[in-house]
Write an enzyme that holds these catalytic residues in place. Structure first.
Site, PDB file in Angstrom:
ATOM      1  N   ILE A  88       0.828  -1.223   0.000  1.00 22.14           N
ATOM      2  CA  ILE A  88       0.000   0.000   0.000  1.00 22.14           C
ATOM      3  C   ILE A  88       0.858   1.267   0.000  1.00 22.14           C
ATOM      4  O   ILE A  88       0.673   2.174  -0.815  1.00 22.14           O
ATOM      5  CB  ILE A  88      -0.950   0.019   1.226  1.00 22.14           C
TER       6      ILE A  88
ATOM      7  N   LEU B 280      12.443  -3.991   5.018  1.00 26.22           N
ATOM      8  CA  LEU B 280      12.360  -4.970   3.924  1.00 26.22           C
ATOM      9  C   LEU B 280      12.018  -6.376   4.416  1.00 26.22           C
ATOM     10  O   LEU B 280      12.342  -7.360   3.752  1.00 26.22           O
ATOM     11  CB  LEU B 280      13.656  -4.984   3.081  1.00 26.22           C
TER      12      LEU B 280
ATOM     13  N   GLY C  76       8.546  -5.873   2.411  1.00 23.94           N
ATOM     14  CA  GLY C  76       8.533  -4.975   1.248  1.00 23.94           C
ATOM     15  C   GLY C  76       9.678  -5.282   0.308  1.00 23.94           C
ATOM     16  O   GLY C  76      10.529  -6.118   0.583  1.00 23.94           O
TER      17      GLY C  76
ATOM     18  N   TYR D  98      -3.556  -9.034  16.160  1.00 25.22           N
ATOM     19  CA  TYR D  98      -3.295  -8.009  15.139  1.00 25.22           C
ATOM     20  C   TYR D  98      -4.275  -6.838  15.286  1.00 25.22           C
ATOM     21  O   TYR D  98      -3.878  -5.667  15.258  1.00 25.22           O
ATOM     22  CB  TYR D  98      -3.413  -8.647  13.746  1.00 25.22           C
TER      23      TYR D  98
ATOM     24  N   ASN E  11     -10.527  -4.316   3.166  1.00 28.61           N
ATOM     25  CA  ASN E  11      -9.536  -5.261   2.631  1.00 28.61           C
ATOM     26  C   ASN E  11      -8.968  -4.664   1.346  1.00 28.61           C
ATOM     27  O   ASN E  11      -9.654  -4.621   0.326  1.00 28.61           O
ATOM     28  CB  ASN E  11     -10.203  -6.606   2.351  1.00 28.61           C
TER      29      ASN E  11
HETATM   30  N1  NAD Z   1      -3.596  -4.888   3.062  1.00 31.38           N
HETATM   31  C1  NAD Z   1      -4.717  -4.632   3.730  1.00 31.38           C
HETATM   32  O1  NAD Z   1      -5.798  -5.048   3.318  1.00 31.38           O
HETATM   33  C2  NAD Z   1      -4.702  -3.761   4.981  1.00 31.38           C
HETATM   34  C3  NAD Z   1      -5.902  -3.522   5.659  1.00 31.38           C
HETATM   35  C4  NAD Z   1      -5.885  -2.740   6.806  1.00 31.38           C
HETATM   36  C5  NAD Z   1      -4.712  -2.164   7.255  1.00 31.38           C
HETATM   37  N2  NAD Z   1      -3.552  -2.428   6.583  1.00 31.38           N
HETATM   38  C6  NAD Z   1      -2.313  -1.835   7.105  1.00 31.38           C
HETATM   39  O2  NAD Z   1      -1.672  -1.108   6.071  1.00 31.38           O
HETATM   40  C7  NAD Z   1      -0.265  -1.145   6.263  1.00 31.38           C
HETATM   41  C8  NAD Z   1       0.446  -1.636   5.014  1.00 31.38           C
HETATM   42  O3  NAD Z   1      -0.002  -2.974   4.719  1.00 31.38           O
HETATM   43  P1  NAD Z   1       0.382  -3.732   3.375  1.00 31.38           P
HETATM   44  O4  NAD Z   1      -0.768  -4.620   3.064  1.00 31.38           O
HETATM   45  O5  NAD Z   1       0.874  -2.760   2.371  1.00 31.38           O
HETATM   46  O6  NAD Z   1       1.543  -4.674   3.881  1.00 31.38           O
HETATM   47  P2  NAD Z   1       3.104  -4.771   3.475  1.00 31.38           P
HETATM   48  O7  NAD Z   1       3.683  -5.900   4.266  1.00 31.38           O
HETATM   49  O8  NAD Z   1       3.224  -4.834   2.002  1.00 31.38           O
HETATM   50  O9  NAD Z   1       3.682  -3.400   4.019  1.00 31.38           O
HETATM   51  C9  NAD Z   1       4.247  -3.262   5.309  1.00 31.38           C
HETATM   52  C10 NAD Z   1       5.686  -2.817   5.152  1.00 31.38           C
HETATM   53  O10 NAD Z   1       6.241  -2.613   6.454  1.00 31.38           O
HETATM   54  C11 NAD Z   1       7.555  -3.123   6.466  1.00 31.38           C
HETATM   55  N3  NAD Z   1       7.888  -3.462   7.849  1.00 31.38           N
HETATM   56  C12 NAD Z   1       7.402  -4.477   8.593  1.00 31.38           C
HETATM   57  N4  NAD Z   1       7.927  -4.460   9.821  1.00 31.38           N
HETATM   58  C13 NAD Z   1       8.769  -3.393   9.872  1.00 31.38           C
HETATM   59  C14 NAD Z   1       9.619  -2.855  10.862  1.00 31.38           C
HETATM   60  N5  NAD Z   1       9.702  -3.423  12.083  1.00 31.38           N
HETATM   61  N6  NAD Z   1      10.368  -1.767  10.578  1.00 31.38           N
HETATM   62  C15 NAD Z   1      10.294  -1.201   9.343  1.00 31.38           C
HETATM   63  N7  NAD Z   1       9.512  -1.666   8.349  1.00 31.38           N
HETATM   64  C16 NAD Z   1       8.759  -2.746   8.618  1.00 31.38           C
HETATM   65  C17 NAD Z   1       7.529  -4.332   5.533  1.00 31.38           C
HETATM   66  O11 NAD Z   1       8.813  -4.657   5.019  1.00 31.38           O
HETATM   67  C18 NAD Z   1       6.567  -3.855   4.440  1.00 31.38           C
HETATM   68  O12 NAD Z   1       7.261  -3.229   3.383  1.00 31.38           O
HETATM   69  C19 NAD Z   1      -0.039  -2.027   7.482  1.00 31.38           C
HETATM   70  O13 NAD Z   1       0.060  -1.186   8.629  1.00 31.38           O
HETATM   71  C20 NAD Z   1      -1.301  -2.863   7.556  1.00 31.38           C
HETATM   72  O14 NAD Z   1      -1.562  -3.314   8.882  1.00 31.38           O
HETATM   73  C21 NAD Z   1      -3.514  -3.205   5.465  1.00 31.38           C
END
Ligand code: NAD
Length: 313
Positions: A13, A34, A37, A142, A171
Site C-alpha cells: 500500500i 524490507l 517490502g 493483530y 480489505n
Molecule cells: N492490506 C490490507 O488489506 C490492509 C488492511 C488494513 C490495514 N492495513 C495496514 O496497512 C499497512 C500496510 O499494509 P500492506 O498490506 O501494504 O503490507 P506490506 O507488508 O506490504 O507493508 C508493510 C511494510 O512494512 C515493512 N515493515 C514491517 N515491519 C517493519 C519494521 N519493524 N520496521 C520497518 N519496516 C517494517 C515491511 O517490510 C513492508 O514493506 C499495514 O500497517 C497494515 O496493517 C492493510
C-alpha cells in the site's frame, strides 16, 4: 509542499502512497526494514532507509530528514502470525509505533497519518455497514494492536499537540499486493487463475468483506495530509462482497473455467464485515472511485504482466 516520512514505504500500500506524494511534489523519505517490502517498489526520487522502526537508528533518520508529516504503514501484517506470536506482533505494531510517536513528539512533527484496520478492530460488527462508532472487539492480536495504536495516537495528540488522521481500511487489493495481507485472496486468486491452477475457497464462500482498491486508499492518504484533525474514519466501499462473488468476477476476467475447490472453514475467520464510509466523505472529502470490477480488472492486468515473478523476495 511538505517533508514526509513514510514508514513501510517499500510495501504494497505505502509504495503507492509514496508514488502519489512524489507526483504531488512532496519531499519523500521511506523507512522500511524490507521484512516484507521490496526495494524495487520504491522510486529513486524517494530517499530510502533500510531501518527497522524499533531500531535506535530511527533517531538518525529523523535528525537527517526532519519530517513535518509521518505516514505510518510499517507493520507486521499477518493475522495468523499475530495469533501464533502475539509478542512479536505487539513488539512491531505497538512498541514500534510508540517509538515512532515519541520521536514525532520530540522532533516537532506536525501531523501523523496511521493505517489502521476496520476489518480487524470491529470483529463481527453488530451493524452493517459498520460505522466508526462500532464496538472495538478484535478477534486476533493483530486487531488488538491496531486498536492500541489508535489509542496511543489519540493520547500523543492530546499530550503533544500532534495533529493526526487514523484511516481504518477495509480489505485493500491491487498491484504489488502481498498474498499474506488482509485482502490476500485477490492476489492469490489472480495468480492461481492466470496459471490455471486450483483455486481454494475456505468455508461456503459466503463470507462478506469490503474490498477496496489501493488507488482509492492512496487518494484517502493524499486527502489526509491536509484535511481532518483528530479523526478516525473508515476507508472502504460501503459494500460487502462474498468470496463466491469475487471468484465469479475474477474467473470472468481471467477466463478461468474450472470450479473452485471448497475446503473446511478456517477457525476464527470473520463471517461478515464491511464499512460505512459516510464519515470519510464528510471529513476528508473522500469517496472510492473504483468499483470492484474496475479495481479487479486493474489488478488482474498487473498480475498478468508480472507472471512468473510473483511473491519472490
Ligand atoms: N492490506 C490490507 O488489506 C490492509 C488492511 C488494513 C490495514 N492495513 C495496514 O496497512 C499497512 C500496510 O499494509 P500492506 O498490506 O501494504 O503490507 P506490506 O507488508 O506490504 O507493508 C508493510 C511494510 O512494512 C515493512 N515493515 C514491517 N515491519 C517493519 C519494521 N519493524 N520496521 C520497518 N519496516 C517494517 C515491511 O517490510 C513492508 O514493506 C499495514 O500497517 C497494515 O496493517 C492493510
Amino acid at each position: 509542499m511538505s517533508r514526509i516520512l513514510v514508514t513501510g514505504g517499500a510495501g504494497f500500500i505505502a509504495s503507492h502512497i509514496v508514488d502519489a506524494y512524489l507526483a504531488a511534489g512532496h519531499d519523500v523519505a521511506v523507512v522500511d526494514n524490507l521484512s516484507n517490502g521490496k526495494r524495487e517498489n520504491v522510486q529513486e526520487a524517494a530517499r530510502f532507509y533500510e531501518v527497522d522502526i524499533r531500531s535506535p537508528q530511527l533517531v538518525e533518520v529523523f535528525a537527517e530528514e526532519k519530517p513535518e508529516i509521518v505516514n505510518h504503514h510499517a507493520a507486521q501484517i499477518d493475522v495468523r502470525v499475530s495469533v501464533e506470536d502475539p509478542l512479536f506482533d505487539a513488539d512491531v505494531n505497538v512498541l514500534g509505533m510508540i517509538k515512532l510517536l515519541e520521536l514525532c513528539a520530540k522532533t516537532g512533527v506536525k501531523r501523523f497519518v496511521f493505517a489502521s484496520s476496520g476489518g480487524a478492530i470491529y470483529g463481527e460488527p453488530a451493524v452493517l455497514p459498520a460505522p466508526e462508532e462500532s464496538r472495538i472487539i478484535p478477534l486476533a492480536p493483530y486487531g488488538a494492536a491496531k486498536a492500541a495504536g489508535e489509542l496511543y495516537i489519540e493520547t500523543f495528540g492530546r499530550l503533544h499537540a500532534l495533529s493526526y488522521a487514523i484511516l481504518r481500511y477495509g480489505n485493500v487489493y491491487g498491484p504489488r499486493q502481498d498474498p499474506l495481507g488482509e485482502a490476500g485472496v485477490v492476489a492469490i486468486f489472480s495468480s492461481a487463475m492466470l496459471a490455471n491452477n486450483d483455486v481454494r475457497i475456505y468455508g461456503a464462500g459466503e463470507q462478506l468483506r469490503d474490498y477496496v482498491y489501493v488507488g482509492d486508499v492512496v487518494s484517502a492518504n493524499v486527502a489526509a495530509l491536509t484535511r481532518g484533525d483528530g479523526i478516525s474514519v473508515n476507508i472502504g466501499t460501503g459494500k460487502g462482497t462474498s468470496v463466491n462473488e469475487l471468484f465469479k468476477e475474477m474467473a470472468a476476467l481471467t477466463g478461468y473455467e474450472r470450479e473452485p475447490i471448497y475446503c473446511p472453514r478456517r477457525a476464527g475467520e470473520l463471517e461478515r464485515t464491511y464499512l460505512a464510509v459516510k464519515k470519510a466523505k464528510e471529513l476528508l472529502g473522500w469517496e472510492p472511485a473504483n468499483d470492484l470490477k474496475t479495481g479487479v480488472q486493474k489488478t488482474v492486468e498487473y498480475f498478468r504482466k508480472a507472471k512468473g515473478t510473483l511473491f519472490t523476495k
